[in-house]
Design an enzyme around this catalytic site. Sequence first.
Site, PDB file in Angstrom:
ATOM      1  N   LYS A 132       0.840  -1.206   0.000  1.00 28.72           N
ATOM      2  CA  LYS A 132       0.000   0.000   0.000  1.00 28.72           C
ATOM      3  C   LYS A 132       0.878   1.260   0.000  1.00 28.72           C
ATOM      4  O   LYS A 132       0.626   2.208  -0.739  1.00 28.72           O
ATOM      5  CB  LYS A 132      -0.930   0.003   1.216  1.00 28.72           C
ATOM      6  CG  LYS A 132      -2.022   1.037   1.088  1.00 28.72           C
ATOM      7  CD  LYS A 132      -2.879   1.121   2.320  1.00 28.72           C
ATOM      8  CE  LYS A 132      -2.224   2.018   3.350  1.00 28.72           C
ATOM      9  NZ  LYS A 132      -2.983   2.183   4.568  1.00 28.72           N
ATOM     10  N   ASP A 158      -6.870   1.043   0.848  1.00 29.42           N
ATOM     11  CA  ASP A 158      -6.961   1.146   2.304  1.00 29.42           C
ATOM     12  C   ASP A 158      -8.361   0.674   2.714  1.00 29.42           C
ATOM     13  O   ASP A 158      -9.112   0.148   1.890  1.00 29.42           O
ATOM     14  CB  ASP A 158      -6.678   2.592   2.766  1.00 29.42           C
ATOM     15  CG  ASP A 158      -7.799   3.538   2.358  1.00 29.42           C
ATOM     16  OD1 ASP A 158      -8.691   3.127   1.581  1.00 29.42           O
ATOM     17  OD2 ASP A 158      -7.794   4.696   2.824  1.00 29.42           O
TER      18      ASP A 158
END
Length: 250
Positions: free
Chosen positions: A160, A178
């Site tokens: 991420k 997310d």
Amino acid sequence: MAKITRKPVTRKAAVPKKKAKAVVAKPNAPARKTLKAIRRWTPAEVHEAFSRFRKANPEPKGELEHVNPFTLLVAVVLSAQATDAGVNKATRALFEVADTPQKMVDLGEERLREYIKTIGLYRTKAKNVIALSAKLLSEFGGQVPRTRAEIESLPGAGRKTANVVLNMAFGEHTMAVDTHVFRVGNRTGLAPGRTPLEVELGLEKVIPAEFMLHAHHWLILHGRYTCLARKPRCEVCLINDLCRWPEKTV
Ligand code: SF4
């Protein structure tokens, strides 16, 4: 008759097979049969949804404050399991004194901890930020590298983090998933998946290239302010008519 001598058979030492990393579905992931039942979006519907997001907010911005790729990287590492607002509160003063890897290393772990002690897991994060700053200096000439593999090799940085940095600092068409993007991808049916990676790959597949630079921010903002976890605001949702969520209202 010549004696035939056989070479002793040497058995290769058994090489332990590398264990495949278990892919664990997120606790709030939809069941497999729910995923199968979702009617997929047509390309025209996807285009329509992102055209609406673009019209409403042509230049969406991330909410993590930073002044250069290095401070962006640090802010993302600090943001794991923390809110952007909480990270910004701590980093405003931190980046005044340490906005480069060298300054961060000079600051040292102990003093860094003081700046970020309001953020969850701050001890581990302080250790990682000092280690990643040292690695940037020793292996990357003090610059944030531009490839996914290199960014992911830095302490505290995962997929991420790499996606956010590649997108925001270097303009690449990556999709960081997310908690908000995961929820929106699943609820809307745009890219249902049981893990962040499944949702990431699904979104990359369906979103046209013309929207990919900002798609990550549009979806985060949509999840943060409209498609809220507990009480989605379907009545003001821009894509209400397209959304596949059976529990949507209006
Ligand atoms: S209609 Fe409701 S559930 Fe669907 S995307 Fe909009 S806010 Fe989320």
